[in-house]
Design a protein around this motif. Structure first.
Motif, PDB file in Angstrom:
ATOM      1  N   MET A  37       0.792  -1.101  -0.126  1.00 26.68           N
ATOM      2  CA  MET A  37      -0.030   0.070   0.143  1.00 26.68           C
ATOM      3  C   MET A  37       0.820   1.168   0.049  1.00 26.68           C
ATOM      4  SD  MET A  37      -3.109   0.865   2.621  1.00 26.68           S
ATOM      5  CE  MET A  37      -3.695   2.572   2.391  1.00 26.68           C
ATOM      6  N   LYS A  38       0.831   2.017  -1.042  1.00 28.33           N
ATOM      7  CA  LYS A  38       1.375   3.246  -0.963  1.00 28.33           C
ATOM      8  C   LYS A  38       1.378   4.379   0.211  1.00 28.33           C
ATOM      9  CE  LYS A  38       2.881   6.656  -4.564  1.00 28.33           C
ATOM     10  NZ  LYS A  38       2.509   7.485  -5.759  1.00 28.33           N
ATOM     11  N   LYS A  39       2.433   4.751   0.456  1.00 32.12           N
ATOM     12  CA  LYS A  39       2.250   5.736   1.895  1.00 32.12           C
ATOM     13  C   LYS A  39       1.854   6.914   1.474  1.00 32.12           C
ATOM     14  CE  LYS A  39       4.844   7.384   5.885  1.00 32.12           C
ATOM     15  NZ  LYS A  39       6.140   7.462   6.472  1.00 32.12           N
ATOM     16  N   ARG A  40       0.599   7.873   2.209  1.00 36.36           N
ATOM     17  CA  ARG A  40       0.079   8.803   1.750  1.00 36.36           C
ATOM     18  C   ARG A  40       1.082  10.060   2.200  1.00 36.36           C
ATOM     19  NH1 ARG A  40      -5.506   9.591   1.512  1.00 36.36           N
ATOM     20  NH2 ARG A  40      -5.685  11.056   3.099  1.00 36.36           N
ATOM     21  N   PRO A  41       1.157  10.904   1.443  1.00 37.16           N
ATOM     22  CA  PRO A  41       1.934  11.990   1.753  1.00 37.16           C
ATOM     23  C   PRO A  41       1.538  13.166   2.884  1.00 37.16           C
ATOM     24  CG  PRO A  41       0.682  12.609  -0.230  1.00 37.16           C
ATOM     25  CD  PRO A  41       0.436  11.062   0.127  1.00 37.16           C
ATOM     26  N   LEU A  42       2.340  13.542   3.706  1.00 36.02           N
ATOM     27  CA  LEU A  42       2.158  14.420   4.719  1.00 36.02           C
ATOM     28  C   LEU A  42       1.871  15.835   4.166  1.00 36.02           C
ATOM     29  CD1 LEU A  42       1.613  15.194   7.788  1.00 36.02           C
ATOM     30  CD2 LEU A  42       4.144  15.092   7.986  1.00 36.02           C
ATOM     31  N   ILE A  43       0.988  16.545   4.352  1.00 38.27           N
ATOM     32  CA  ILE A  43       0.660  17.922   3.813  1.00 38.27           C
ATOM     33  C   ILE A  43       0.492  18.802   4.660  1.00 38.27           C
ATOM     34  CG2 ILE A  43      -0.766  19.027   2.190  1.00 38.27           C
ATOM     35  CD1 ILE A  43      -1.641  16.508   0.809  1.00 38.27           C
ATOM     36  N   LEU A  44       1.230  19.997   4.889  1.00 40.22           N
ATOM     37  CA  LEU A  44       0.999  21.089   5.679  1.00 40.22           C
ATOM     38  C   LEU A  44       0.163  22.061   4.950  1.00 40.22           C
ATOM     39  CD1 LEU A  44       1.770  22.809   7.958  1.00 40.22           C
ATOM     40  CD2 LEU A  44       3.939  23.666   6.899  1.00 40.22           C
ATOM     41  N   VAL A  45      -0.847  22.651   5.495  1.00 35.34           N
ATOM     42  CA  VAL A  45      -1.868  23.366   5.142  1.00 35.34           C
ATOM     43  C   VAL A  45      -1.831  24.930   5.961  1.00 35.34           C
ATOM     44  CG1 VAL A  45      -4.314  24.141   4.570  1.00 35.34           C
ATOM     45  CG2 VAL A  45      -3.103  21.783   4.142  1.00 35.34           C
ATOM     46  N   THR A  46      -1.704  26.115   5.228  1.00 35.51           N
ATOM     47  CA  THR A  46      -1.538  27.354   5.977  1.00 35.51           C
ATOM     48  C   THR A  46      -2.300  28.231   5.051  1.00 35.51           C
ATOM     49  OG1 THR A  46      -0.260  28.790   7.321  1.00 35.51           O
ATOM     50  CG2 THR A  46       0.418  28.141   5.000  1.00 35.51           C
ATOM     51  N   ASN A  47      -2.327  29.548   5.509  1.00 34.74           N
ATOM     52  CA  ASN A  47      -2.948  30.376   4.646  1.00 34.74           C
ATOM     53  C   ASN A  47      -2.924  31.728   5.537  1.00 34.74           C
ATOM     54  OD1 ASN A  47      -4.895  30.942   7.112  1.00 34.74           O
ATOM     55  ND2 ASN A  47      -6.625  30.865   5.752  1.00 34.74           N
ATOM     56  N   ASP A  48      -3.312  33.021   4.904  1.00 37.74           N
ATOM     57  CA  ASP A  48      -3.113  34.221   5.732  1.00 37.74           C
ATOM     58  C   ASP A  48      -4.526  34.986   5.980  1.00 37.74           C
ATOM     59  OD1 ASP A  48      -4.304  35.214   3.219  1.00 37.74           O
ATOM     60  OD2 ASP A  48      -2.564  36.683   2.919  1.00 37.74           O
ATOM     61  N   ASP A  49      -5.502  34.221   5.442  1.00 36.23           N
ATOM     62  CA  ASP A  49      -7.049  34.791   5.994  1.00 36.23           C
ATOM     63  C   ASP A  49      -7.485  34.209   7.337  1.00 36.23           C
ATOM     64  OD1 ASP A  49      -7.397  36.470   3.716  1.00 36.23           O
ATOM     65  OD2 ASP A  49      -7.656  34.645   2.286  1.00 36.23           O
TER      66      ASP A  49
ATOM     67  N   ILE B 233      -5.984  13.691  -0.649  1.00 34.30           N
ATOM     68  CA  ILE B 233      -4.440  13.485  -1.312  1.00 34.30           C
ATOM     69  C   ILE B 233      -3.736  12.929  -0.201  1.00 34.30           C
ATOM     70  CG2 ILE B 233      -2.522  14.408  -2.221  1.00 34.30           C
ATOM     71  CD1 ILE B 233      -4.169  16.507  -3.695  1.00 34.30           C
ATOM     72  N   GLY B 234      -3.809  13.259   0.891  1.00 32.73           N
ATOM     73  CA  GLY B 234      -2.829  12.684   1.772  1.00 32.73           C
ATOM     74  C   GLY B 234      -3.257  13.115   3.443  1.00 32.73           C
ATOM     75  N   ASP B 235      -2.480  12.954   4.226  1.00 32.88           N
ATOM     76  CA  ASP B 235      -2.538  13.144   5.744  1.00 32.88           C
ATOM     77  C   ASP B 235      -2.178  14.618   6.029  1.00 32.88           C
ATOM     78  OD1 ASP B 235      -3.063  10.581   6.138  1.00 32.88           O
ATOM     79  OD2 ASP B 235      -0.882  10.101   6.485  1.00 32.88           O
ATOM     80  N   VAL B 236      -3.337  15.282   6.483  1.00 31.95           N
ATOM     81  CA  VAL B 236      -3.135  17.001   6.692  1.00 31.95           C
ATOM     82  C   VAL B 236      -2.857  17.384   7.751  1.00 31.95           C
ATOM     83  CG1 VAL B 236      -4.599  18.849   6.334  1.00 31.95           C
ATOM     84  CG2 VAL B 236      -4.886  16.974   4.796  1.00 31.95           C
ATOM     85  N   ILE B 237      -1.955  18.417   8.004  1.00 30.36           N
ATOM     86  CA  ILE B 237      -1.653  19.080   9.419  1.00 30.36           C
ATOM     87  C   ILE B 237      -1.787  20.514   8.966  1.00 30.36           C
ATOM     88  CG2 ILE B 237      -0.169  19.716  11.006  1.00 30.36           C
ATOM     89  CD1 ILE B 237      -0.519  16.617  11.208  1.00 30.36           C
ATOM     90  N   VAL B 238      -2.436  21.319   9.784  1.00 28.94           N
ATOM     91  CA  VAL B 238      -3.048  22.776   9.515  1.00 28.94           C
ATOM     92  C   VAL B 238      -2.430  23.483  10.810  1.00 28.94           C
ATOM     93  CG1 VAL B 238      -4.830  24.406   9.226  1.00 28.94           C
ATOM     94  CG2 VAL B 238      -5.284  21.943   8.392  1.00 28.94           C
TER      95      VAL B 238
ATOM     96  N   ASP C 149       5.623  16.423   2.938  1.00 31.05           N
ATOM     97  CA  ASP C 149       6.079  16.092   1.537  1.00 31.05           C
ATOM     98  C   ASP C 149       5.862  17.469   0.618  1.00 31.05           C
ATOM     99  OD1 ASP C 149       6.919  13.411   1.659  1.00 31.05           O
ATOM    100  OD2 ASP C 149       4.925  13.232   2.555  1.00 31.05           O
ATOM    101  N   ILE C 150       4.905  18.312   1.203  1.00 29.05           N
ATOM    102  CA  ILE C 150       4.338  19.357   0.379  1.00 29.05           C
ATOM    103  C   ILE C 150       3.755  20.334   1.367  1.00 29.05           C
ATOM    104  CG2 ILE C 150       2.045  18.848  -0.278  1.00 29.05           C
ATOM    105  CD1 ILE C 150       2.799  19.948  -3.009  1.00 29.05           C
ATOM    106  N   CYS C 151       3.780  21.738   1.170  1.00 29.73           N
ATOM    107  CA  CYS C 151       3.183  22.750   1.851  1.00 29.73           C
ATOM    108  C   CYS C 151       2.144  23.434   0.717  1.00 29.73           C
ATOM    109  CB  CYS C 151       3.874  23.962   2.534  1.00 29.73           C
ATOM    110  SG  CYS C 151       3.047  25.311   3.365  1.00 29.73           S
ATOM    111  N   VAL C 152       1.027  23.575   1.245  1.00 30.75           N
ATOM    112  CA  VAL C 152       0.019  24.392   0.381  1.00 30.75           C
ATOM    113  C   VAL C 152      -0.646  25.716   1.137  1.00 30.75           C
ATOM    114  CG1 VAL C 152      -0.629  22.556  -1.200  1.00 30.75           C
ATOM    115  CG2 VAL C 152      -2.040  22.658   0.941  1.00 30.75           C
ATOM    116  N   SER C 153      -0.709  26.788   0.467  1.00 30.68           N
ATOM    117  CA  SER C 153      -1.006  27.800   1.176  1.00 30.68           C
ATOM    118  C   SER C 153      -2.288  28.480   0.497  1.00 30.68           C
ATOM    119  CB  SER C 153      -0.003  28.746   1.359  1.00 30.68           C
ATOM    120  OG  SER C 153      -0.339  30.013   2.191  1.00 30.68           O
ATOM    121  N   GLY C 154      -3.482  28.756   1.225  1.00 24.99           N
ATOM    122  CA  GLY C 154      -4.400  29.420   0.534  1.00 24.99           C
ATOM    123  C   GLY C 154      -5.647  28.917   1.143  1.00 24.99           C
TER     124      GLY C 154
END
Length: 258
Positions: A1-13, A30-35, A93-98
């Motif tokens: 089973m493919k491991k799910r990526p760890l995703i950091l989520v942030t924003n400015d609003d 998509i993956g495991d989320v940390i906000v 594994d990736i950071c997404v902002s917004g």
């Protein structure tokens, strides 16, 4: 089973903004989320960091399907720094902002807290993307852009990001059916012409409200402004090495050591 990526989520609003909640919904597929996001709006803070005040970070529970959520009293950049250095057990594994409520195209990338958070992640060696919708309304239609947010994020995870680069992604304020595609662009040569509305408060003290208008001086059809005006989603690769390499040779003719 493919491991799910760890995703950091942030924003400015702010952590409760509809834009970030929509982004979280996409990232959960998509993956495991940390906000880690600001506890209040931080628009226009750019790459500001908190150095003269204490920072508070509270673990909260807005979404039961998110592994961890933290509300931070600082700026978007503070959020990324705290996440990487204190809160996460490993580098994401990736950071997404917004998703930002409003455009971050052209020179707006300089002022944007959304993009500064992504840039900070990039400085830390984390692939990063800033997402913005050109609609400042709190009730903006984020549902219609979720598929493209997912597509772009998956592509970044699959292909990797060029070293020293983060992505600035802007969505036009049009219907999903009217979108003509995704266009890789350069940053348009545009600027704000500022005006200050000078007023006087009841105590007789003068104060100012910043106003102004956005002026594009770029006629190119390869820019983010052109893409957005013509129904495309714009994707601009942004580098955080601010060196003007093309100017080095010119400056070397100044004979500064004579």
């Amino acid at each position: 089973m493919k491991k799910r990526p760890l995703i950091l989520v942030t924003n400015d609003d702010g952590i409760a903004a509809p834009g970030i909640r929509a982004l979280i919904e996409v990232m959960k597929t998509i993956g495991d989320v940390i906000v880690v996001a600001p506890d209040s709006p931080q628009s226009g803070k750019g790459h500001a960091v908190t150095i003269d005040a204490t920072l508070f970070c509270n673990k909260i529970n807005i979404d039961d399907q998110v592994a961890e959520e933290y509300s931070c009293s600082g700026t978007p950049v503070d959020c990324v720094k705290l996440a990487v250095n204190e809160l996460l057990r490993k580098k994401p594994d990736i950071c997404v902002s917004g998703i930002n409520h409003g455009s971050n195209s052209s020179v707006n990338v300089i002022y944007s807290g959304t993009m500064s958070a992504a840039v900070e992640a990039g400085i830390e060696g984390i692939p990063a993307i800033g997402f913005s919708l050109c609609d400042y309304s709190w009730d903006a239609d984020f549902e219609s852009i979720k598929d493209q947010v997912r597509t772009i994020t998956l592509s970044a995870l699959k292909n990797g990001m060029p070293k020293g680069v983060v992505l600035n992604v802007n969505f036009p304020k049009i219907s999903k059916e009217a979108v003509r595609g995704i266009k890789i662009c350069r940053q348009a040569n545009a600027r704000w012409v500022e005006e200050f509305d000078k007023r006087t408060n009841p105590q007789g003290r003068e104060y100012y409200w910043l106003t102004g208008k956005f002026i594009s001086e770029d006629k190119g059809e390869d820019t983010d402004e052109w893409a957005l005006a013509n129904g495309y989603i714009s994707v601009v690769p942004v580098q955080f090495d601010l060196t003007a390499h093309h100017a080095i040779q010119t400056l070397n003719t100044w004979s500064l050591n004579d």
